[in-house]
Design a protein around this motif. Structure first.
Motif, PDB file in Angstrom:
ATOM      1  N   SER A  15       3.315   4.637  10.955  1.00 23.18           N
ATOM      2  CA  SER A  15       2.963   4.953   9.115  1.00 23.18           C
ATOM      3  C   SER A  15       3.378   5.321   8.233  1.00 23.18           C
ATOM      4  CB  SER A  15       1.481   5.492   9.070  1.00 23.18           C
ATOM      5  OG  SER A  15       0.608   4.171   9.774  1.00 23.18           O
ATOM      6  N   ALA A  18       6.382   3.473   7.734  1.00 17.34           N
ATOM      7  CA  ALA A  18       6.505   1.920   6.779  1.00 17.34           C
ATOM      8  C   ALA A  18       6.448   3.315   5.532  1.00 17.34           C
ATOM      9  CB  ALA A  18       4.822   1.349   7.269  1.00 17.34           C
ATOM     10  N   ALA A  19       5.928   4.295   5.161  1.00 14.94           N
ATOM     11  CA  ALA A  19       6.032   4.752   4.003  1.00 14.94           C
ATOM     12  C   ALA A  19       7.203   4.395   3.378  1.00 14.94           C
ATOM     13  CB  ALA A  19       5.037   5.919   3.889  1.00 14.94           C
ATOM     14  N   ALA A  22       8.956   2.045   2.212  1.00 11.28           N
ATOM     15  CA  ALA A  22       8.328   1.500   0.711  1.00 11.28           C
ATOM     16  C   ALA A  22       8.484   2.153  -0.053  1.00 11.28           C
ATOM     17  CB  ALA A  22       6.519   1.269   0.704  1.00 11.28           C
ATOM     18  N   VAL A  38       8.407  -5.379  -1.475  1.00 16.41           N
ATOM     19  CA  VAL A  38       7.526  -3.520  -0.795  1.00 16.41           C
ATOM     20  C   VAL A  38       7.177  -3.915   0.442  1.00 16.41           C
ATOM     21  CG1 VAL A  38       5.833  -2.096  -1.193  1.00 16.41           C
ATOM     22  CG2 VAL A  38       7.169  -2.725  -3.027  1.00 16.41           C
ATOM     23  N   ALA A  42       8.836  -2.098   4.151  1.00 16.41           N
ATOM     24  CA  ALA A  42       7.970  -1.184   4.371  1.00 16.41           C
ATOM     25  C   ALA A  42       7.927  -2.030   6.038  1.00 16.41           C
ATOM     26  CB  ALA A  42       5.896  -1.136   3.922  1.00 16.41           C
ATOM     27  N   TRP A 101       0.573   4.582  -4.056  1.00 15.93           N
ATOM     28  CA  TRP A 101       0.614   3.659  -2.684  1.00 15.93           C
ATOM     29  C   TRP A 101       0.993   4.071  -1.426  1.00 15.93           C
ATOM     30  CZ3 TRP A 101       3.374   2.549   2.224  1.00 15.93           C
ATOM     31  CH2 TRP A 101       3.725   1.344   2.267  1.00 15.93           C
ATOM     32  N   MET A 102       1.104   5.689  -1.341  1.00 12.12           N
ATOM     33  CA  MET A 102       0.916   6.269  -0.265  1.00 12.12           C
ATOM     34  C   MET A 102      -0.192   6.458   0.388  1.00 12.12           C
ATOM     35  SD  MET A 102       4.264   9.030  -0.091  1.00 12.12           S
ATOM     36  CE  MET A 102       4.006   9.510   0.859  1.00 12.12           C
ATOM     37  N   ALA A 172       2.025  -2.694   5.323  1.00 11.67           N
ATOM     38  CA  ALA A 172       3.393  -3.192   4.362  1.00 11.67           C
ATOM     39  C   ALA A 172       2.356  -3.434   3.461  1.00 11.67           C
ATOM     40  CB  ALA A 172       4.192  -3.941   5.329  1.00 11.67           C
ATOM     41  N   GLY A 175      -0.664  -0.219   1.576  1.00 11.31           N
ATOM     42  CA  GLY A 175      -0.485   1.504   2.096  1.00 11.31           C
ATOM     43  C   GLY A 175      -1.045   2.078   2.921  1.00 11.31           C
TER      44      GLY A 175
END
Length: 251
Positions: A15, A18-19, A22, A38, A42, A101-102, A172, A175
């Motif tokens: 995670s 991915a964050a 993004a 994005v 991600a 988004w996070m 992705a 979030g």
């Protein structure tokens, strides 16, 4: 796979990776690939984090699940720190979008994006369902699984890669949504036991229902504001988890 009751996608840095991807797209790279920028960044971040964990584990000659977890936790902290640095040095206006988004949400989801996570779900989900016997054996420990003819270390790596693909695709497009991956499987096990032939499909179903219900709550609590979904799942999930622990303790 880790024999750790606190295992979830955050544990191995998936995670966080991915964050990071993004954040890079939202604040620094720009929408170079259009609307899929994005999700692509991600997903790439999730896979890169997984590869980094496996590389560190291999460099340290990690043989056990515990050592692999330690490598994942270390990578997660490093990537999270790097992501926070990107937010700190970036445009404050764009940073607000990245922080939202996070915390996760389905507000940016589009029907045209669904084929990609669906493909990951079908491919990896079907493979995991065919491996339920091996997953059940791995809960007994590496030695027991090896005695049953399962190459424990190789199978663990395959399962981690499959889970990284699933998690990377989900994160992705939605979030980082906390607590669902940790809480839902424990609740399912509480009702149906530990057999992965039941735990896997029911976790997917119950998790999806819970996520939709939490999204509905996030959209109605403070209208017209769209509250980040991770806040709702963390609040509801934490309370439910405490109640579940209490019930187990009193029995």
């Amino acid at each position: 796979m880790t024999r750790n009751p606190l295992a979830d996608p955050h544990l191995l840095g998936i995670s966080s990776g991915a964050a990071f991807g993004a954040i890079m797209a939202l604040i620094h790279a720009g929408m170079v690939l259009g609307t899929v920028t994005v999700p692509v960044f991600a997903f790439a971040g999730a896979l890169a984090a997984t590869a980094l964990v496996l590389a560190i584990a291999n460099l340290a000659r990690a043989q056990s699940a515990g050592q692999l977890i330690l490598a994942g936790v270390a990578v997660s902290f490093i990537i999270s720190a790097a992501g926070n640095l990107l937010i700190f040095i970036g445009d404050p206006k764009a940073a607000h979008v990245a922080i939202f988004w996070m915390l996760g949400g389905l507000g940016l989801a589009q029907w045209s994006h669904l084929p990609y996570p669906l493909a990951a779900l079908v491919l990896c989900g079907v493979w995991l369902m065919t491996q339920t016997r091996n997953l059940n054996a791995m809960t007994l420990g590496d030695e027991s699984a090896t005695a049953l003819g399962i190459p424990a270390q190789r199978f663990r790596l395959k399962a981690f890669v499959a889970c990284a693909l699933l998690t990377g695709c989900a994160v992705a497009y939605s979030g980082v949504i906390a607590f669902v991956g940790l809480m839902i499987p424990h609740i399912v096990r509480f009702f149906v036991g530990g057999d992965y032939r039941r735990v896997l499909p029911l976790s997917a179903l119950v998790g999806a229902i819970f996520l939709i219900a939490a999204d509905m709550a996030a959209r109605t609590v403070v209208p017209p504001q769209d509250m980040p979904l991770g806040i709702v799942t963390g609040l509801i999930g934490g309370i439910a988890f405490v109640i579940l622990m209490r019930r187990r303790t009193t029995k």
